[in-house]
Design a protein around this motif. Structure first.
Motif, PDB file in Angstrom:
ATOM      1  N   GLU A   1       0.858  -1.186   0.000  1.00  0.00           N
ATOM      2  CA  GLU A   1       0.000   0.000   0.000  1.00  0.00           C
ATOM      3  C   GLU A   1       0.891   1.231   0.000  1.00  0.00           C
ATOM      4  OE1 GLU A   1      -2.653  -0.373   3.329  1.00  0.00           O
ATOM      5  OE2 GLU A   1      -4.033  -1.670   2.211  1.00  0.00           O
ATOM      6  N   VAL A   2       0.634   2.134  -0.947  1.00  0.00           N
ATOM      7  CA  VAL A   2       1.419   3.355  -1.094  1.00  0.00           C
ATOM      8  C   VAL A   2       0.575   4.540  -0.656  1.00  0.00           C
ATOM      9  CG1 VAL A   2       2.754   4.803  -2.679  1.00  0.00           C
ATOM     10  CG2 VAL A   2       2.601   2.331  -3.079  1.00  0.00           C
ATOM     11  N   ARG A   3       1.111   5.314   0.280  1.00  0.00           N
ATOM     12  CA  ARG A   3       0.411   6.513   0.749  1.00  0.00           C
ATOM     13  C   ARG A   3       1.257   7.746   0.496  1.00  0.00           C
ATOM     14  NH1 ARG A   3      -1.724   2.447   3.713  1.00  0.00           N
ATOM     15  NH2 ARG A   3      -3.975   2.618   4.113  1.00  0.00           N
ATOM     16  N   LEU A   4       0.640   8.729  -0.127  1.00  0.00           N
ATOM     17  CA  LEU A   4       1.264  10.022  -0.364  1.00  0.00           C
ATOM     18  C   LEU A   4       0.644  11.014   0.597  1.00  0.00           C
ATOM     19  CD1 LEU A   4       3.044  11.996  -2.015  1.00  0.00           C
ATOM     20  CD2 LEU A   4       1.115  12.242  -3.601  1.00  0.00           C
ATOM     21  N   ASN A   5       1.450  11.528   1.513  1.00  0.00           N
ATOM     22  CA  ASN A   5       0.962  12.473   2.541  1.00  0.00           C
ATOM     23  C   ASN A   5      -0.257  11.924   3.277  1.00  0.00           C
ATOM     24  OD1 ASN A   5       3.004  14.273   1.707  1.00  0.00           O
ATOM     25  ND2 ASN A   5       1.678  15.092   0.105  1.00  0.00           N
ATOM     26  N   GLY A   6      -0.212  10.625   3.549  1.00  0.00           N
ATOM     27  CA  GLY A   6      -1.267   9.977   4.314  1.00  0.00           C
ATOM     28  C   GLY A   6      -2.422   9.431   3.509  1.00  0.00           C
ATOM     29  N   HIS A   7      -2.450   9.675   2.202  1.00  0.00           N
ATOM     30  CA  HIS A   7      -3.572   9.256   1.362  1.00  0.00           C
ATOM     31  C   HIS A   7      -3.176   8.043   0.514  1.00  0.00           C
ATOM     32  CE1 HIS A   7      -5.907  12.899   2.291  1.00  0.00           C
ATOM     33  NE2 HIS A   7      -4.732  13.524   2.245  1.00  0.00           N
ATOM     34  N   LEU A   8      -3.994   6.988   0.549  1.00  0.00           N
ATOM     35  CA  LEU A   8      -3.727   5.787  -0.228  1.00  0.00           C
ATOM     36  C   LEU A   8      -3.859   6.084  -1.717  1.00  0.00           C
ATOM     37  CD1 LEU A   8      -3.229   2.686  -0.182  1.00  0.00           C
ATOM     38  CD2 LEU A   8      -5.724   2.411  -0.229  1.00  0.00           C
ATOM     39  N   VAL A   9      -2.800   5.792  -2.491  1.00  0.00           N
ATOM     40  CA  VAL A   9      -2.827   6.073  -3.927  1.00  0.00           C
ATOM     41  C   VAL A   9      -2.629   4.824  -4.770  1.00  0.00           C
ATOM     42  CG1 VAL A   9      -2.100   8.480  -3.697  1.00  0.00           C
ATOM     43  CG2 VAL A   9      -0.356   6.689  -3.951  1.00  0.00           C
ATOM     44  N   SER A  10      -2.136   3.730  -4.165  1.00  0.00           N
ATOM     45  CA  SER A  10      -1.891   2.533  -4.965  1.00  0.00           C
ATOM     46  C   SER A  10      -1.763   1.318  -4.052  1.00  0.00           C
ATOM     47  CB  SER A  10      -0.610   2.693  -5.792  1.00  0.00           C
ATOM     48  OG  SER A  10      -0.373   1.546  -6.600  1.00  0.00           O
ATOM     49  N   SER A  11      -2.110   0.126  -4.606  1.00  0.00           N
ATOM     50  CA  SER A  11      -1.991  -1.134  -3.869  1.00  0.00           C
ATOM     51  C   SER A  11      -1.407  -2.204  -4.792  1.00  0.00           C
ATOM     52  CB  SER A  11      -3.358  -1.589  -3.339  1.00  0.00           C
ATOM     53  OG  SER A  11      -3.901  -0.638  -2.452  1.00  0.00           O
ATOM     54  N   PRO A  12      -0.111  -2.159  -5.044  1.00  0.00           N
ATOM     55  CA  PRO A  12       0.499  -3.124  -5.978  1.00  0.00           C
ATOM     56  C   PRO A  12       0.529  -4.543  -5.390  1.00  0.00           C
ATOM     57  CG  PRO A  12       1.869  -1.153  -5.742  1.00  0.00           C
ATOM     58  CD  PRO A  12       0.847  -1.121  -4.640  1.00  0.00           C
ATOM     59  N   PRO A  13       0.188  -5.561  -6.201  1.00  0.00           N
ATOM     60  CA  PRO A  13       0.252  -6.956  -5.755  1.00  0.00           C
ATOM     61  C   PRO A  13       1.564  -7.608  -6.204  1.00  0.00           C
ATOM     62  CG  PRO A  13      -1.036  -6.806  -7.764  1.00  0.00           C
ATOM     63  CD  PRO A  13      -0.525  -5.414  -7.484  1.00  0.00           C
ATOM     64  N   TYR A  14       2.141  -8.432  -5.336  1.00  0.00           N
ATOM     65  CA  TYR A  14       3.418  -9.068  -5.659  1.00  0.00           C
ATOM     66  C   TYR A  14       3.268 -10.480  -6.224  1.00  0.00           C
ATOM     67  CZ  TYR A  14       8.325 -10.426  -5.120  1.00  0.00           C
ATOM     68  OH  TYR A  14       9.610 -10.851  -5.361  1.00  0.00           O
ATOM     69  N   ARG A  15       2.168 -11.149  -5.964  1.00  0.00           N
ATOM     70  CA  ARG A  15       2.083 -12.586  -6.205  1.00  0.00           C
ATOM     71  C   ARG A  15       2.304 -12.978  -7.663  1.00  0.00           C
ATOM     72  NH1 ARG A  15      -2.816 -15.516  -4.419  1.00  0.00           N
ATOM     73  NH2 ARG A  15      -2.165 -17.039  -5.995  1.00  0.00           N
ATOM     74  N   ASP A  16       2.002 -12.110  -8.608  1.00  0.00           N
ATOM     75  CA  ASP A  16       2.132 -12.454 -10.023  1.00  0.00           C
ATOM     76  C   ASP A  16       3.408 -11.923 -10.660  1.00  0.00           C
ATOM     77  OD1 ASP A  16      -0.283 -13.864 -10.083  1.00  0.00           O
ATOM     78  OD2 ASP A  16      -1.434 -12.048 -10.441  1.00  0.00           O
ATOM     79  N   ILE A  17       4.371 -11.490  -9.845  1.00  0.00           N
ATOM     80  CA  ILE A  17       5.619 -10.996 -10.410  1.00  0.00           C
ATOM     81  C   ILE A  17       6.264 -12.122 -11.226  1.00  0.00           C
ATOM     82  CG2 ILE A  17       7.219 -11.598  -8.556  1.00  0.00           C
ATOM     83  CD1 ILE A  17       8.183  -8.585  -8.839  1.00  0.00           C
TER      84      ILE A  17
END
Length: 420
Positions: free
Chosen positions: A290-306
């Protein structure tokens, strides 16, 4: 599962017990294990129980422990599990529980070498479409080997370290010559990092089957990137100053044994890989960032299919005879998923600045001074539980005054504009 009180939603349950290095007040840094919102101060507990190697927990890094190898790692994990499960150990452990809020976390290990891979097909395809719109997104070698490069171990920093905006040469597409100045396209890269414990022998490759004999565990990585510096410098030898100024890692190292319930089969690889990259038990981990910019969620990248597994990355990294050392770190490269809200960098999220994100009512493309980025991650347990990896945070601060003056001098000298 434990006599220790673990708050609901804590990333560090009784089956996790990641290791890190903390400083409590004016005391020397030493090794602890996270459980709930507390830390077990391992040095006094291990000494009181006359544990073999107890002195290693008084060290300021995990390196000496990491060098012990898998039998010792597993024995230590079993000891920790017993400590937190067995009510009879309460009197020995409870006096040495310290609130995480009362300590300062350190860089958990002294980094030897650092290698950054490019293992996400979605990320590599996105950048290919951005930079080579009239060509195939993936270059011909991409599905035959895990592409990577050697980074700067000396610029790997602990979570919470401020990130000084880097300066360097940039050249706008319509400019006749490059200019010098602070990066105008500062970015992040969401990555998973693998921490090497047991070293290998120079001249002897590590097979995919021996991955778990050499790698202790994982950390969350933010590999900061200056896209404008990188775009001008990377031909023909690849990333350099645009990538080497800072890489942030999370403070807790989660062991492969703790992550085992989240293991998933590696997705099918087509075309088939060469024999040294092949194996019957290749796996990834079911991890969500989960990526947060200044406290706001902007993205949720999944790793399982790398696309490339960590075992394949290690095998390729050593197939020419290169050795790995205790404390080496290698990272997956940017993790991105198929959806827009699963992209692991701002160059993808804003599509190279052409599609700004709206965050808290404001347009964002690349990072501005004062922006704080926090990347957290958790793995899916077999019973639906979450195995937390913790988080890595960094705040962008302005370029140094010296770099700004140099940039101003360069622009005055050649009359060019400060563009990116």
């Amino acid at each position: 599962m434990s006599w220790i009180d673990i708050p609901d939603g804590s990333p560090f349950g009784a089956e996790n017990l990641p290791l890190g290095v903390f400083r409590h007040g004016d005391e020397e840094p030493r090794v602890g294990a996270a459980i709930g919102d507390q830390i077990i101060d391992l040095a006094p507990v291990a000494s009181a129980q006359m544990l073999d190697g107890a002195q290693l927990f008084a060290e300021p890094t995990l390196n000496a422990f990491l060098a012990l190898g898998r039998p010792a790692w597993r024995a230590t994990r079993n000891w920790l599990l017993d400590l937190v499960r067995n009510e009879n150990d309460r009197d020995a452990v409870e006096p040495h529980l310290i609130p995480q809020s009362a300590v300062t976390m350190q860089l958990p290990f002294e980094v030897g070498d650092y290698v950054d891979f490019y293992a996400s097909e979605q990320h590599a395809s996105n950048l290919g479409r951005l930079f080579r719109p009239d060509s195939e997104p993936l270059l011909p070698n991409w599905k035959h080997l895990p592409v990577g490069y050697h980074g700067r171990a000396g610029t790997i920093v602990a979570s919470g370290t401020d990130i000084v905006r880097p300066s360097g040469q940039r050249k706008a597409p319509d400019a006749a010559a490059p200019t010098f100045g602070p990066s105008q396209r500062l970015d992040i890269e969401v990555e998973l990092g693998y921490v090497v414990g047991t070293p290998s022998t120079l001249g002897k490759p590590v097979s995919v089957e021996d991955f778990a004999e050499h790698v202790y565990g994982v950390v969350v990585v933010n590999d900061w990137s200056a896209r404008d510096l990188q775009a001008w410098e990377y031909v023909p030898l690849g990333p350099f100053l645009g990538k080497s100024f800072a890489t942030s890692i999370s403070p807790w190292v989660v062991s492969l044994d703790a992550l085992a319930p989240s293991a998933v089969p590696l997705p099918a690889q087509d075309p088939p890989v060469l024999p040294y990259l092949d194996g019957p038990n290749l796996t990834n981990f079911d991890i969500t960032f989960e990526v947060r910019l200044n406290g706001h969620l902007v993205s949720s990248p999944p790793y399982r299919d790398i696309y490339w597994s960590p075992a394949q990355m290690l095998a390729h990294m050593t197939v020419n005879g290169a050795s790995v050392r205790t404390g080496d770190l290698y990272a997956s490269g940017t993790v991105s998923g198929p959806e827009k809200n699963q992209r692991g960098s701002f160059i993808e999220l804003s599509w190279a600045g052409r599609e700004p994100l709206i965050v808290d009512g404001k347009e964002h493309t690349f990072l501005e001074d004062g922006d704080e980025v926090t990347i957290s991650a958790w793995a899916a347990g077999a019973d639906g539980s979450r195995i937390g990896l913790g988080e890595v945070t960094g705040t962008v601060v302005p370029a140094s005054a010296a770099a700004k003056r140099e940039g101003q001098h360069a622009r005055q000298h050649d009359g060019s504009l400060d563009r990116s």
